[in-house]
Write a protein that holds these residues in place. Structure first.
Motif, PDB file in Angstrom:
ATOM      1  N   ARG A  14       4.046  13.448   7.242  1.00 45.38           N
ATOM      2  CA  ARG A  14       3.537  12.077   7.329  1.00 45.38           C
ATOM      3  C   ARG A  14       2.539  11.800   6.210  1.00 45.38           C
ATOM      4  O   ARG A  14       2.554  10.733   5.585  1.00 45.38           O
ATOM      5  CB  ARG A  14       2.869  11.826   8.689  1.00 45.38           C
ATOM      6  N   ALA A  15       1.682  12.781   5.944  1.00 48.21           N
ATOM      7  CA  ALA A  15       0.670  12.596   4.899  1.00 48.21           C
ATOM      8  C   ALA A  15       1.326  12.414   3.527  1.00 48.21           C
ATOM      9  O   ALA A  15       0.878  11.590   2.724  1.00 48.21           O
ATOM     10  CB  ALA A  15      -0.275  13.792   4.878  1.00 48.21           C
ATOM     11  N   GLY A  16       2.378  13.176   3.268  1.00 47.21           N
ATOM     12  CA  GLY A  16       3.067  13.055   1.990  1.00 47.21           C
ATOM     13  C   GLY A  16       3.731  11.697   1.834  1.00 47.21           C
ATOM     14  O   GLY A  16       3.630  11.055   0.778  1.00 47.21           O
ATOM     15  N   PHE A  17       4.400  11.247   2.890  1.00 49.29           N
ATOM     16  CA  PHE A  17       5.038   9.929   2.847  1.00 49.29           C
ATOM     17  C   PHE A  17       4.007   8.822   2.710  1.00 49.29           C
ATOM     18  O   PHE A  17       4.197   7.856   1.974  1.00 49.29           O
ATOM     19  CB  PHE A  17       5.878   9.708   4.112  1.00 49.29           C
ATOM     20  N   ARG A  18       2.897   8.955   3.435  1.00 48.24           N
ATOM     21  CA  ARG A  18       1.859   7.922   3.370  1.00 48.24           C
ATOM     22  C   ARG A  18       1.281   7.824   1.960  1.00 48.24           C
ATOM     23  O   ARG A  18       1.125   6.719   1.432  1.00 48.24           O
ATOM     24  CB  ARG A  18       0.735   8.219   4.370  1.00 48.24           C
ATOM     25  N   ALA A  19       0.977   8.963   1.361  1.00 49.60           N
ATOM     26  CA  ALA A  19       0.395   8.953   0.021  1.00 49.60           C
ATOM     27  C   ALA A  19       1.348   8.290  -0.972  1.00 49.60           C
ATOM     28  O   ALA A  19       0.930   7.513  -1.835  1.00 49.60           O
ATOM     29  CB  ALA A  19       0.073  10.376  -0.421  1.00 49.60           C
ATOM     30  N   LEU A  20       2.634   8.603  -0.844  1.00 49.74           N
ATOM     31  CA  LEU A  20       3.625   8.042  -1.751  1.00 49.74           C
ATOM     32  C   LEU A  20       3.785   6.533  -1.552  1.00 49.74           C
ATOM     33  O   LEU A  20       3.753   5.752  -2.514  1.00 49.74           O
ATOM     34  CB  LEU A  20       4.976   8.738  -1.530  1.00 49.74           C
ATOM     35  N   LEU A  21       3.927   6.116  -0.303  1.00 51.87           N
ATOM     36  CA  LEU A  21       4.195   4.700  -0.024  1.00 51.87           C
ATOM     37  C   LEU A  21       2.974   3.821  -0.248  1.00 51.87           C
ATOM     38  O   LEU A  21       3.089   2.703  -0.770  1.00 51.87           O
ATOM     39  CB  LEU A  21       4.712   4.546   1.411  1.00 51.87           C
ATOM     40  N   ASP A  22       1.801   4.299   0.138  1.00 49.30           N
ATOM     41  CA  ASP A  22       0.593   3.489  -0.036  1.00 49.30           C
ATOM     42  C   ASP A  22       0.272   3.263  -1.516  1.00 49.30           C
ATOM     43  O   ASP A  22      -0.471   2.340  -1.857  1.00 49.30           O
ATOM     44  CB  ASP A  22      -0.606   4.155   0.650  1.00 49.30           C
ATOM     45  N   ALA A  23       0.814   4.109  -2.377  1.00 52.50           N
ATOM     46  CA  ALA A  23       0.551   3.964  -3.815  1.00 52.50           C
ATOM     47  C   ALA A  23       1.442   2.893  -4.455  1.00 52.50           C
ATOM     48  O   ALA A  23       1.247   2.550  -5.622  1.00 52.50           O
ATOM     49  CB  ALA A  23       0.770   5.300  -4.528  1.00 52.50           C
ATOM     50  N   GLN A  24       2.392   2.362  -3.666  1.00 52.94           N
ATOM     51  CA  GLN A  24       3.325   1.375  -4.216  1.00 52.94           C
ATOM     52  C   GLN A  24       2.824  -0.048  -3.990  1.00 52.94           C
ATOM     53  O   GLN A  24       2.240  -0.351  -2.951  1.00 52.94           O
ATOM     54  CB  GLN A  24       4.704   1.533  -3.556  1.00 52.94           C
TER      55      GLN A  24
END
Length: 221
Positions: A14-24
Motif C-alpha cells: 500500500r505504501a509503495g502504491f500510495r507514494a507512486l500515485l500521490d506523486a502524480q
C-alpha cells in the motif's frame, strides 16, 4: 482529481502504491484498507473513483468485497481494479464477472499502473493486452452461468457486431476503423450496448461477448 482507495493486506504494498500515485498530477489516494470488509466500508464512505483491490486478504476477500461494492447503489461510480500476483489467477475472471473493471498484476510497471488508474477512472476496461484477453477467453470458455440468448435480443445487428469487437479488446477508434464509421458513432454504439445489457463498463461487455458466444477463445485481432 482522481480519488483512489488502496485495499491490500500488506502495508508495504500500500505504501509503495500510495507514494507512486500521490506523486502524480490529478491523482490522490484518499484511503487504505487491509481487509475486504474495510474496503467495502471505505468505498461506501469515500466513494472513490478507483479502488485497487487485492484478491487475497484476510476475512472477506477481494472477490467478495468487489461483489458487495458493485451491488451497492451508493457505489455505482466506484471502479474496482483487481490486483493479483499471477496473471493466471483463478479468481480474476470471477472478479470481472462480479463487476470489477479490470485487473493488474502487482509487478506491473509504474507507468502502466498510473495509466490503468486513469483508464479505470474514465470507464475504460483494462483488458487490451493480448495476455489479458487470452486469460478471459480461457475462463469464459468454462463459465458456469452462460448468458441466456434472450439477453442479447434487445441489441440491433450493429450492436451485436460492436459487442463482438469490444470482446476482442478493440478500442472505440479501432472499432470505428473496422466498421468505417466515426469514433463518435462507435462510442455511441458501445454506450447503447452497455445500457441495454446493464453493463457497468467495457470490462463487462468483454465478459458478455465471450459468455454469449459472440467471441470464441482464440479470436484475437
Amino acid at each position: 482529481m482522481i480519488r483512489v482507495v488502496l485495499a491490500d493486506d500488506q502495508a508495504l504494498v500500500r505504501a509503495g502504491f500510495r507514494a507512486l500515485l500521490d506523486a502524480q498530477d490529478g491523482v490522490e489516494v484518499v484511503g487504505e484498507a487491509g481487509t475486504g470488509d474495510e474496503a467495502v466500508e471505505l468505498a461506501r464512505r469515500l466513494r472513490p473513483d478507483v479502488l485497487l483491490m487485492d484478491v487475497r486478504m484476510p476475512g472477506s476477500d477481494g472477490l467478495a468485497a468487489t461483489r458487495r461494492i458493485v451491488a451497492d447503489e451508493s457505489c455505482a461510480n466506484v471502479r474496482v481494479v483487481v490486483l493479483t500476483t499471477f496473471e493466471l489467477d483463478e479468481y480474476v475472471f470471477d472478479a470481472l464477472r462480479g463487476g470489477a473493471s479490470g485487473f493488474l498484476v502487482k509487478d506491473t510497471e509504474p507507468v502502466e499502473l498510473i495509466a490503468a488508474v486513469r483508464a479505470a477512472a474514465r470507464g475504460d476496461a483494462l483488458l487490451s493486452p493480448g495476455v489479458t484477453r487470452r486469460l478471459i477467453a480461457e475462463f469464459a470458455a468454462r463459465a458456469k452461468e452462460p448468458v441466456p440468448p434472450q439477453r442479447l435480443a434487445a441489441l440491433t445487428g450493429r450492436e451485436r457486431e460492436v459487442l463482438a469487437l469490444v470482446g476482442t479488446g478493440l478500442s472505440n477508434e479501432e472499432i470505428a476503423d473496422r466498421l468505417v464509421v466515426s469514433p463518435a458513432t462507435a462510442k455511441t454504439h458501445v454506450s447503447r450496448t452497455m445500457i441495454k445489457l446493464g453493463a457497468r463498463d467495457r470490462a463487462q461487455l468483454v465478459v458478455l461477448a465471450y459468455e454469449s458466444g459472440l467471441v470464441k477463445p482464440g479470436w484475437l485481432p
